[in-house]
Design a protein around this motif. Structure first.
Motif, PDB file in Angstrom:
ATOM      1  N   LYS A  65     -28.350-100.028  63.105  1.00  0.00           N
ATOM      2  CA  LYS A  65     -28.332 -99.154  64.280  1.00  0.00           C
ATOM      3  C   LYS A  65     -27.683 -99.848  65.478  1.00  0.00           C
ATOM      4  O   LYS A  65     -27.704 -99.311  66.584  1.00  0.00           O
ATOM      5  N   GLY A  66     -27.132-101.026  65.264  1.00  0.00           N
ATOM      6  CA  GLY A  66     -26.596-101.795  66.377  1.00  0.00           C
ATOM      7  C   GLY A  66     -25.483-101.110  67.138  1.00  0.00           C
ATOM      8  O   GLY A  66     -25.280-101.390  68.314  1.00  0.00           O
ATOM      9  N   HIS A  67     -24.763-100.208  66.481  1.00  0.00           N
ATOM     10  CA  HIS A  67     -23.654 -99.529  67.145  1.00  0.00           C
ATOM     11  C   HIS A  67     -23.956 -98.046  67.326  1.00  0.00           C
ATOM     12  O   HIS A  67     -23.054 -97.210  67.329  1.00  0.00           O
ATOM     13  N   ASN A  68     -25.244 -97.767  67.516  1.00  0.00           N
ATOM     14  CA  ASN A  68     -25.718 -96.424  67.812  1.00  0.00           C
ATOM     15  C   ASN A  68     -26.295 -96.447  69.229  1.00  0.00           C
ATOM     16  O   ASN A  68     -26.969 -97.411  69.608  1.00  0.00           O
ATOM     17  N   PRO A  69     -26.029 -95.424  70.054  1.00  0.00           N
ATOM     18  CA  PRO A  69     -26.549 -95.422  71.431  1.00  0.00           C
ATOM     19  C   PRO A  69     -28.060 -95.611  71.506  1.00  0.00           C
ATOM     20  O   PRO A  69     -28.581 -96.069  72.523  1.00  0.00           O
ATOM     21  N   MET A  70     -28.787 -95.274  70.435  1.00  0.00           N
ATOM     22  CA  MET A  70     -30.242 -95.426  70.431  1.00  0.00           C
ATOM     23  C   MET A  70     -30.660 -96.889  70.528  1.00  0.00           C
ATOM     24  O   MET A  70     -31.760 -97.203  70.980  1.00  0.00           O
ATOM     25  N   PHE A  71     -29.798 -97.790  70.063  1.00  0.00           N
ATOM     26  CA  PHE A  71     -30.146 -99.197  69.954  1.00  0.00           C
ATOM     27  C   PHE A  71     -30.507 -99.781  71.311  1.00  0.00           C
ATOM     28  O   PHE A  71     -31.568-100.394  71.492  1.00  0.00           O
ATOM     29  N   LEU A  72     -29.631 -99.590  72.286  1.00  0.00           N
ATOM     30  CA  LEU A  72     -29.864-100.154  73.611  1.00  0.00           C
ATOM     31  C   LEU A  72     -31.098 -99.529  74.260  1.00  0.00           C
ATOM     32  O   LEU A  72     -31.919-100.233  74.856  1.00  0.00           O
ATOM     33  N   GLY A  79     -21.337 -89.544  75.041  1.00  0.00           N
ATOM     34  CA  GLY A  79     -22.162 -88.376  75.321  1.00  0.00           C
ATOM     35  C   GLY A  79     -23.074 -87.978  74.192  1.00  0.00           C
ATOM     36  O   GLY A  79     -23.810 -86.994  74.292  1.00  0.00           O
ATOM     37  N   LYS A  80     -23.070 -88.734  73.101  1.00  0.00           N
ATOM     38  CA  LYS A  80     -23.928 -88.418  71.950  1.00  0.00           C
ATOM     39  C   LYS A  80     -25.039 -89.452  71.860  1.00  0.00           C
ATOM     40  O   LYS A  80     -24.790 -90.656  71.895  1.00  0.00           O
ATOM     41  N   ARG A  81     -26.258 -88.996  71.712  1.00  0.00           N
ATOM     42  CA  ARG A  81     -27.399 -89.903  71.696  1.00  0.00           C
ATOM     43  C   ARG A  81     -27.529 -90.632  70.355  1.00  0.00           C
ATOM     44  O   ARG A  81     -27.956 -91.775  70.294  1.00  0.00           O
ATOM     45  N   ASP A  82     -27.193 -89.949  69.273  1.00  0.00           N
ATOM     46  CA  ASP A  82     -27.371 -90.526  67.941  1.00  0.00           C
ATOM     47  C   ASP A  82     -26.057 -90.412  67.180  1.00  0.00           C
ATOM     48  O   ASP A  82     -25.783 -89.407  66.522  1.00  0.00           O
ATOM     49  N   PHE A  83     -25.225 -91.434  67.289  1.00  0.00           N
ATOM     50  CA  PHE A  83     -23.907 -91.420  66.659  1.00  0.00           C
ATOM     51  C   PHE A  83     -23.604 -92.832  66.187  1.00  0.00           C
ATOM     52  O   PHE A  83     -23.569 -93.765  66.996  1.00  0.00           O
ATOM     53  N   ASP A  84     -23.403 -92.997  64.899  1.00  0.00           N
ATOM     54  CA  ASP A  84     -23.111 -94.315  64.341  1.00  0.00           C
ATOM     55  C   ASP A  84     -21.604 -94.534  64.284  1.00  0.00           C
ATOM     56  O   ASP A  84     -20.897 -93.834  63.559  1.00  0.00           O
ATOM     57  N   ILE A  85     -21.118 -95.491  65.062  1.00  0.00           N
ATOM     58  CA  ILE A  85     -19.703 -95.843  65.023  1.00  0.00           C
ATOM     59  C   ILE A  85     -19.455 -96.667  63.771  1.00  0.00           C
ATOM     60  O   ILE A  85     -20.140 -97.664  63.523  1.00  0.00           O
ATOM     61  N   SER A  86     -18.493 -96.269  62.983  1.00  0.00           N
ATOM     62  CA  SER A  86     -18.196 -96.982  61.743  1.00  0.00           C
ATOM     63  C   SER A  86     -17.823 -98.429  62.031  1.00  0.00           C
ATOM     64  O   SER A  86     -17.032 -98.719  62.925  1.00  0.00           O
ATOM     65  N   THR A  87     -18.396 -99.356  61.252  1.00  0.00           N
ATOM     66  CA  THR A  87     -18.077-100.769  61.431  1.00  0.00           C
ATOM     67  C   THR A  87     -16.787-101.155  60.702  1.00  0.00           C
ATOM     68  O   THR A  87     -16.314-102.280  60.838  1.00  0.00           O
TER      69      THR A  87
END
Length: 532
Positions: free
Chosen positions: A198-205, A381-389
């Motif tokens: 989840k490190g690259h998901n806005p939820m992480f921070l 602008g998306k709260r739960d979005f996983d950016i591909s590594t």
């Protein structure tokens, strides 16, 4: 051995016989086990190796390529060893690089004896015990400092930046996450090795910051708030200092250089970046000072709560309602950003290690070309979005594949050009992080030393960025119309239009007024009238 040298001794000295044909299947039932002595490959096996490798380019291998190569070797019954290593090397491939991109099963398992760690366990961390040191895998991710500094990771990241720069514009090039400045507190490493991915998901921070703010007392939160409000202007200054440099790079790309100049002047670029990295180091010093101040006031209960939150494991962080800890409505955005940064990076620093602080992702340097815009914009602008590594490596490879061999050389030669600078970057980051960690021990770091080191760090970043900007401009100058169409398709951002500029990820509605950028095309001495 000095720390920086130790890192690279381990990085470049990985044994070439590390599990290329990983998890090779056992011999058929009843068959005799293969002998243990080294045997040369047969002519047929050598031909099989060549056939497998003919599908790949050694200069631009990806993790997917390495895995496919290993799988093909297993299917062909080729076993790992000196003979296979030699066949790889004869074909122009580096066995250690393939192993690095597709590590053996033991490394993937993340056990305590993970040999891929680039540095020994760090003994200087002052946070909760039991945390994994940087370089050791905590979850399914495999990011390490050696991987970040490897030729392969660097080449694909540089190529990704080239794709972004050539297909983008000034506004897109100014976009950058605020976490890429003052980054000596282990947060990037904690993101990259997160066990929950989840490190690259806005939820992480939000999750890590929420738990820290929940744990702090109102007085401790007030310390962070005061520091964040004061730092907001400093962060804005760093972002604004980047803009003239980016404008100069865009002029180089467009061929818009002063009549009396041959193009960008490396000395001018290096000096300029050194100046604002020195300011970055000064801001980092003040941030570490605040972190140390708050940590010194922790109660046993606060320490116990944070010790249950595992560094690099989102799954161990309880969900927290952030609304009750946000700054008052009407607070300027940059102060809010700084406040969340204080809360999140405090944990990664407190619970992490020196090695985590030294770590950087391959995208940390040369952040002036729009790669972050191209990768991050779909998540905005998306709260739960996983950016591909994998998007950076895959797109970087496709960019290189779209070029002719002559065009490609402009980019593929950069890892060699910047190798010494990158080694010095690691040593410099370690020296800065070592000083800053003194605050966590109740000691006082040498501020002048930190700022001087920061300036040198910037000079190194400027040197590498000069290589990138001139290489991208050289490639762009020779592209055909068909190639440009291919690259725009690879950009994959149909429907997105960049703002005139960004202060980090915050759009600026009108084009900023910038100082004269001609100075980037002449040596500082010549501009002073010495004629040199």
């Amino acid at each position: 051995m000095k720390p920086a040298l130790m890192i690279f001794a381990l990085s470049w000295g990985i044994a070439a016989t590390v599990a290329l044909a990983q998890d090779a299947p056992p011999p058929p039932r009843g068959a005799q086990a293969p002998p243990q002595e080294v045997q040369a490959l047969t002519a047929e096996q050598t031909a099989q190796v060549k056939a497998v490798l003919s599908k790949y380019n050694a200069a631009i291998l990806t993790a997917k390529d390495a895995k496919s190569i290993n799988e093909a070797f297993r299917e062909a019954g080729l076993r790992n060893g000196p003979a296979l290593d030699k066949a790889l090397q004869d074909a122009g491939f580096t066995p250690a690089r393939i192993s690095e991109l597709d590590p053996p099963a033991g490394a993937r398992g993340g056990d305590a004896d993970d040999r891929r760690s680039p540095t020994p366990p760090d003994q200087t961390g002052s946070g909760p015990t039991g945390q994994q040191p940087a370089g050791r895998r905590v979850g399914p991710q495999q990011y390490t400092l050696e991987q970040a500094a490897s030729d392969n990771a660097q080449l694909h990241t540089i190529a990704f930046s080239g794709l972004a720069f050539i297909t983008g514009d000034f506004g897109a090039s100014t976009f950058m996450p605020p976490g890429k400045v003052c980054d000596f507190f282990g947060f990037q490493y904690m993101r990259d090795i997160d066990a929950a991915q989840k490190g690259h998901n806005p939820m992480f921070l939000d999750r890590v910051a929420g738990n820290v703010l929940k744990t702090l007392s109102s007085d401790q939160r007030a310390v962070f708030e005061k520091a964040a409000r004061q730092e907001a202007e400093d962060l804005r200054t760093i972002a604004q200092k980047r803009l003239p440099l980016i404008k100069a790079f865009c002029r180089q790309l467009a061929g818009d250089v002063p009549a009396s100049s041959k193009g960008l002047n490396q000395e001018a670029v290096v000096k300029y970046v050194g100046d604002f990295f020195a300011f970055d180091a000064e801001v980092s010093y003040r941030r570490a000072q605040v972190f140390g101040q708050v940590a010194a006031t922790f109660t046993p209960e606060q320490k116990a709560y944070l010790s249950k939150m595992k560094f690099g494991d989102f799954n161990t962080w309880p969900a927290v309602d952030m609304n009750q800890y946000k700054l008052p409505r009407g607070t300027e955005k940059m102060a809010n950003v700084a406040y969340m940064t204080y809360a999140s990076e405090f944990f990664s620093w407190y619970a992490g290690s020196l090695d985590a602080d030294v770590y950087f992702c391959p995208e940390r340097h040369g952040t002036y070309f729009g790669g972050f815009y191209m990768k991050d914009m779909p998540a905005m602008g998306k709260r739960d979005f996983d950016i591909s590594t994998s998007v950076t490596g895959d797109s970087g490879k496709e960019f290189l594949n779209a070029l002719t061999p002559e065009q490609r050389k402009n980019v593929t030669t950069i890892p060699d050009l910047q190798r010494d600078a990158l080694k010095e970057v690691i040593a410099t980051r370690r020296a800065i992080a070592t000083e800053l960690r003194k605050f966590l021990k109740g000691e006082t770091p040498d501020k002048d030393k930190v700022v001087t080191l920061g300036r040198r760090y910037g000079e190194l970043d400027g040197q590498m960025s000069y290589y990138y900007a001139t290489a991208f401009a050289a490639v762009s100058k020779t592209l055909t119309a068909e190639q440009r169409k291919t690259l725009v398709k690879l950009r994959n951002l149909d429907g997105y239009t960049s703002a005139p500029a960004y202060i980090y990820s915050d759009p600026v509605t009108t084009a900023p007024t910038l100082p004269d950028t001609d100075a980037f095309f002449f040596s500082p001495k010549a501009r002073e009238g010495t004629g040199k």
